[in-house]
Design a protein around this motif. Structure first.
Motif, PDB file in Angstrom:
ATOM      1  N   SER A 134     -20.009 -11.086  10.239  1.00  0.00           N
ATOM      2  CA  SER A 134     -20.306 -10.922   8.813  1.00  0.00           C
ATOM      3  C   SER A 134     -20.601  -9.460   8.502  1.00  0.00           C
ATOM      4  CB  SER A 134     -21.537 -11.748   8.416  1.00  0.00           C
ATOM      5  OG  SER A 134     -21.396 -13.074   8.820  1.00  0.00           O
ATOM      6  N   PHE A 135     -21.410  -8.864   9.382  1.00  0.00           N
ATOM      7  CA  PHE A 135     -21.810  -7.478   9.178  1.00  0.00           C
ATOM      8  C   PHE A 135     -20.600  -6.538   9.165  1.00  0.00           C
ATOM      9  CE2 PHE A 135     -22.587  -3.368  11.147  1.00  0.00           C
ATOM     10  CZ  PHE A 135     -23.472  -2.818  10.232  1.00  0.00           C
ATOM     11  N   PHE A 136     -19.727  -6.647  10.172  1.00  0.00           N
ATOM     12  CA  PHE A 136     -18.601  -5.715  10.274  1.00  0.00           C
ATOM     13  C   PHE A 136     -17.597  -5.892   9.130  1.00  0.00           C
ATOM     14  CE2 PHE A 136     -19.981  -5.231  14.771  1.00  0.00           C
ATOM     15  CZ  PHE A 136     -20.155  -3.857  14.727  1.00  0.00           C
ATOM     16  N   ALA A 137     -17.429  -7.137   8.675  1.00  0.00           N
ATOM     17  CA  ALA A 137     -16.528  -7.373   7.539  1.00  0.00           C
ATOM     18  C   ALA A 137     -17.046  -6.665   6.291  1.00  0.00           C
ATOM     19  CB  ALA A 137     -16.397  -8.868   7.279  1.00  0.00           C
ATOM     20  N   ALA A 138     -18.376  -6.688   6.102  1.00  0.00           N
ATOM     21  CA  ALA A 138     -18.978  -6.015   4.944  1.00  0.00           C
ATOM     22  C   ALA A 138     -19.007  -4.502   5.150  1.00  0.00           C
ATOM     23  CB  ALA A 138     -20.398  -6.540   4.730  1.00  0.00           C
ATOM     24  N   TRP A 139     -19.269  -4.074   6.397  1.00  0.00           N
ATOM     25  CA  TRP A 139     -19.382  -2.649   6.717  1.00  0.00           C
ATOM     26  C   TRP A 139     -18.081  -1.906   6.409  1.00  0.00           C
ATOM     27  CZ3 TRP A 139     -17.300   0.818  10.375  1.00  0.00           C
ATOM     28  CH2 TRP A 139     -18.026   1.991  10.587  1.00  0.00           C
ATOM     29  N   ILE A 140     -16.930  -2.533   6.706  1.00  0.00           N
ATOM     30  CA  ILE A 140     -15.643  -1.896   6.416  1.00  0.00           C
ATOM     31  C   ILE A 140     -15.490  -1.680   4.914  1.00  0.00           C
ATOM     32  CG2 ILE A 140     -13.129  -2.256   6.450  1.00  0.00           C
ATOM     33  CD1 ILE A 140     -13.459  -3.530   9.197  1.00  0.00           C
ATOM     34  N   GLY A 141     -16.006  -2.627   4.118  1.00  0.00           N
ATOM     35  CA  GLY A 141     -15.974  -2.465   2.666  1.00  0.00           C
ATOM     36  C   GLY A 141     -16.761  -1.238   2.225  1.00  0.00           C
ATOM     37  N   TYR A 142     -17.915  -1.019   2.856  1.00  0.00           N
ATOM     38  CA  TYR A 142     -18.725   0.154   2.523  1.00  0.00           C
ATOM     39  C   TYR A 142     -18.053   1.444   2.971  1.00  0.00           C
ATOM     40  CZ  TYR A 142     -22.832  -2.045   0.604  1.00  0.00           C
ATOM     41  OH  TYR A 142     -23.683  -2.706  -0.227  1.00  0.00           O
ATOM     42  N   LEU A 143     -17.377   1.380   4.115  1.00  0.00           N
ATOM     43  CA  LEU A 143     -16.631   2.537   4.600  1.00  0.00           C
ATOM     44  C   LEU A 143     -15.584   2.949   3.555  1.00  0.00           C
ATOM     45  CD1 LEU A 143     -15.331   3.186   8.137  1.00  0.00           C
ATOM     46  CD2 LEU A 143     -13.695   3.257   6.291  1.00  0.00           C
ATOM     47  N   LEU A 144     -14.891   1.953   2.999  1.00  0.00           N
ATOM     48  CA  LEU A 144     -13.893   2.211   1.947  1.00  0.00           C
ATOM     49  C   LEU A 144     -14.522   2.850   0.724  1.00  0.00           C
ATOM     50  CD1 LEU A 144     -11.772  -1.053   1.926  1.00  0.00           C
ATOM     51  CD2 LEU A 144     -10.878   1.246   2.122  1.00  0.00           C
ATOM     52  N   SER A 189     -29.675  -3.816   6.164  1.00  0.00           N
ATOM     53  CA  SER A 189     -29.462  -2.959   4.990  1.00  0.00           C
ATOM     54  C   SER A 189     -29.071  -1.540   5.394  1.00  0.00           C
ATOM     55  CB  SER A 189     -30.750  -2.943   4.154  1.00  0.00           C
ATOM     56  OG  SER A 189     -30.616  -2.151   3.002  1.00  0.00           O
ATOM     57  N   GLY A 190     -29.845  -0.940   6.293  1.00  0.00           N
ATOM     58  CA  GLY A 190     -29.587   0.447   6.707  1.00  0.00           C
ATOM     59  C   GLY A 190     -28.270   0.617   7.435  1.00  0.00           C
ATOM     60  N   PHE A 191     -27.997  -0.298   8.383  1.00  0.00           N
ATOM     61  CA  PHE A 191     -26.738  -0.204   9.135  1.00  0.00           C
ATOM     62  C   PHE A 191     -25.545  -0.354   8.196  1.00  0.00           C
ATOM     63  CE2 PHE A 191     -28.742  -2.115  13.273  1.00  0.00           C
ATOM     64  CZ  PHE A 191     -29.593  -1.022  13.331  1.00  0.00           C
ATOM     65  N   LEU A 192     -25.662  -1.272   7.237  1.00  0.00           N
ATOM     66  CA  LEU A 192     -24.553  -1.523   6.315  1.00  0.00           C
ATOM     67  C   LEU A 192     -24.222  -0.284   5.491  1.00  0.00           C
ATOM     68  CD1 LEU A 192     -22.604  -3.655   5.127  1.00  0.00           C
ATOM     69  CD2 LEU A 192     -24.369  -4.210   3.462  1.00  0.00           C
ATOM     70  N   ILE A 193     -25.254   0.346   4.933  1.00  0.00           N
ATOM     71  CA  ILE A 193     -25.026   1.512   4.068  1.00  0.00           C
ATOM     72  C   ILE A 193     -24.483   2.696   4.874  1.00  0.00           C
ATOM     73  CG2 ILE A 193     -26.112   3.084   2.388  1.00  0.00           C
ATOM     74  CD1 ILE A 193     -25.920   0.196   1.447  1.00  0.00           C
ATOM     75  N   SER A 194     -24.709   2.714   6.198  1.00  0.00           N
ATOM     76  CA  SER A 194     -24.185   3.815   7.015  1.00  0.00           C
ATOM     77  C   SER A 194     -22.658   3.858   6.960  1.00  0.00           C
ATOM     78  CB  SER A 194     -24.645   3.685   8.469  1.00  0.00           C
ATOM     79  OG  SER A 194     -23.962   2.617   9.128  1.00  0.00           O
ATOM     80  N   GLY A 195     -22.028   2.732   6.641  1.00  0.00           N
ATOM     81  CA  GLY A 195     -20.570   2.691   6.516  1.00  0.00           C
ATOM     82  C   GLY A 195     -20.059   3.674   5.475  1.00  0.00           C
TER      83      GLY A 195
END
Length: 490
Positions: free
Chosen positions: A23-33, A148-154
C-alpha cells in the motif's frame, strides 16, 4: 486486511505487514510523480517560453495554474474517498493527474498548456489527500508518523529525479519528452494499486457499517444554499484565475480577498456548527506552513543565479543537496513524531531550523558549505512537513478525513502561491537572500506557535469539547502490536 502479528520487540519494519508495505509503495510512487511534475514545469519553463513566445508573467502563470483548481480537487476527490473508499480516490486522482501531464506534451499554445495544468492541479490535490489517508489508515497506529513522513519523502525524490532527467532528456529529445516520460511511473502506480486492499480504518468505520458519508451534504441542504454555493465556487475559481494570470491586472489584492471569503465560506459550511472553527484555523496554519517553506523552494534557483552568479551545473548541485535534505528530514520527522508525538516533533524541529536560516544566506563563495547548510535547513524546515498529513488527519474523524484533509490542505496551499510573490516584493527593498531569510524566519516562528500550542485543536474543542484529542489514535484499527506504547497521542 492483512495485518502483521510481529511482536513489539521485532524491528519496526517487520511490524508493518506485507500488504501494508505494498500500500505504501503504491502511494509513494504517486507522491514521487507529484514532486517530479512540480519541478518539471519550472525546469522547462524557458524552453516552453521560447517555443510559444511567452512573456515572464505568462510563463509564471503556468506554474501557478495548478493552484487555481487544487482546492476543488482536494475537496471533490477527498469526498469521493470518504464515500467510496480511499483506493478508488487514489486511482481517479492519478489518472486525472497523468492525463493532464501527458496533455502538456501535446500542448500547441499557452491556453492548451494552461488548461492541462488545471487538470494536474486537481489530480495533485486528490493524490495528496487520498494517498495520505490511505497509508496512515493502513499502517499500525503507533507508526502513523512514520507512514506520513516516509510517504511525503517521495515528493523530494521526484524533484531530484526531475533535475537529473532534465539534464539528459531536454538537450537530446526536447521538453515535450519530459511530460511523455511521466507516464511510465503512472502505469507502474496504477498496476500496483489495482489489487490493493482497502484502508483498514475506512473499512471498519464506513464500509462495514454500510453508511456512505456525503461530506458535501451541508452545501446542498436547500435549493437556495445549493445555488449560493455554486455562485461561490464560480466566484472563487474566477478570482483565483484572475489572480494567477495577467487578467487580474491591478485588482489582485481585491480578487484575493474575494477568493479568500468564498473559500472560508465553504470551510464554515463543511465544518458545520461544531467543526467550522477547526476547519478555518487549520487552513490558516497550513497557509503559514507554505508561507515559510515555499519562498526558498520557488526562489532559491533565482537567488543562486542572480545573487551568487552560479552556473546551471552548480545550481543543480545545490538543489541536489536541498532535495536530499528534505527527504532525510521527512524520514527523521516520522521517527521523531512516533517517539515524542506529532506536535512536539513538529515544533521542536522547526525551532532547531531557525539556527540555519541566516547562515544559509550568509555563505557567498563556498558551494560545499552552502550545500551542507542547505541540507540541514531543508531537513529541519521543509522536511518536517512530512508530518503535515499526520498532524491534519489526527484532527478529523475517519468518515470525513479525506475531504477535510484535502480541502484544508489545498486551500492552505495557496500560501505556496503567495510566498514567491511576497519574497519578490520584499526583495525590492533588500537583497533577495535577505528577503528570503526574513520571510522564512518569521513564517517559521508563527507555525511553531500555531502547531506547538495546537491552536486548531484547541479552537476545535471550544465548539466540540467531547471530540477525541487525536482521531488517528482513538479510531485507529491499523494493527498496533499488543503492548506497544501508542506515543502518537498529543
Amino acid at each position: 486486511m492483512h495485518h502483521t502479528t510481529a511482536p513489539p520487540s521485532a524491528p519496526w519494519y517487520r511490524q508493518v505487514g506485507r500488504s501494508q508495505w505494498k500500500s505504501f509503495f503504491a502511494a509513494w510512487i504517486g507522491y514521487l510523480l507529484d514532486g517530479f511534475d512540480f519541478v518539471l514545469i519550472t525546469l522547462v519553463l524557458t524552453e516552453i517560453s521560447d517555443d510559444f513566445h511567452l512573456d515572464t508573467v505568462q510563463a509564471a502563470s503556468l506554474v501557478s495554474a495548478a493552484f487555481i483548481t487544487r482546492w476543488l480537487g482536494g475537496a471533490v476527490l477527498g469526498a469521493l474517498g470518504d464515500r467510496f473508499g480511499r483506493k478508488l480516490s487514489m486511482v481517479v486522482s492519478i489518472l486525472l493527474y497523468s492525463l493532464g501531464s501527458f496533455a502538456c506534451g501535446f500542448a500547441w499554445d499557452y491556453t492548451s498548456l494552461f488548461v492541462a495544468r488545471l487538470a494536474i492541479g486537481m489530480g495533485m490535490a486528490g493524490e495528496y489527500s487520498s494517498s495520505a489517508t490511505y497509508v496512515m489508515e493502513s499502517w499500525p497506529v503507533h507508526m502513523r508518523n512514520r507512514a506520513s513522513g516516509f510517504l511525503i519523502s517521495g515528493y523530494s525524490v521526484g524533484t531530484v529525479l526531475a533535475a537529473e532527467v532534465y539534464k539528459w532528456v531536454v538537450p537530446n529529445l526536447g521538453w515535450r519528452w519530459m511530460f511523455y516520460l511521466g507516464l511510465i511511473p503512472v502505469l507502474i502506480a496504477l498496476w500496483m494499486r489495482r489489487a490493493l486492499p482497502e484502508a483498514a480504518d475506512w473499512k471498519a468505520s464506513v464500509a462495514e457499517r454500510g453508511q456512505r458519508p456525503n461530506p458535501f451534504r451541508p452545501l446542498f441542504a436547500t435549493p437556495a444554499r445549493a445555488t449560493t454555493n455554486v455562485v461561490l465556487a464560480v466566484a472563487a475559481t474566477v478570482s483565483l484565475f484572475a489572480v494567477f494570470t495577467p487578467l487580474g491586472g491591478g485588482l489582485v489584492p481585491l480578487l484575493s480577498v474575494v477568493a479568500g471569503i468564498c473559500l472560508i465560506a465553504f470551510a464554515v459550511q463543511l465544518g458545520g456548527r461544531r467543526g467550522w472553527l477547526l476547519h478555518v484555523s487549520m487552513i490558516v496554519t497550513i497557509f503559514f506552513a507554505f508561507l515559510y517553506s515555499w519562498p526558498i523552494q520557488a526562489l532559491l534557483p533565482t537567488y543562486l543565479k542572480s545573487d551568487l552568479g552560479y552556473d546551471p551545473g552548480q545550481v543543480t548541485d545545490v538543489l541536489f543537496y536541498a532535495g536530499f535534505g528534505t527527504m532525510a528530514g521527512c524520514w527523521l520527522a516520522g521517527f521523531v513524531g512516533d517517539w515524542i508525538g506529532t506536535k512536539k516533533a513538529y515544533a521542536f524541529t522547526l525551532l532547531a531550523s531557525l539556527a540555519f536560516v541566516f547562515p544559509v544566506f550568509a555563505v557567498k563563495d563556498s558551494l560545499p558549505l552552502l550545500g551542507v547548510l542547505l541540507f540541514v535547513l531543508q531537513a529541519t524546515s521543509f522536511g518536517i512537513s512530512g508530518l503535515l498529513p499526520r498532524y491534519i488527519g489526527g484532527h478529523f474523524p475517519t468518515h470525513s478525513r479525506a475531504a477535510a484533509l484535502g480541502f484544508t490542505y489545498n486551500v492552505g496551499a495557496l500560501g505556496g502561491a503567495v510566498a514567491p510573490v511576497l519574497g519578490a516584493h520584499l526583495a525590492s527593498g533588500m537583497d533577495l537572500g535577505q528577503a528570503l531569510a526574513v520571510l522564512t524566519f518569521a513564517g517559521t516562528m508563527i507555525v511553531v506557535l500555531l502547531v506547538g500550542l495546537d491552536v486548531p485543536g484547541r479552537l476545535g474543542r471550544l465548539l466540540d469539547p467531547e471530540g477525541p484529542a487525536d482521531h488517528l489514535v482513538d479510531e485507529g484499527v491499523g494493527g498496533a502490536p499488543r503492548g506497544t506504547p501508542q506515543r502518537t497521542r498529543p
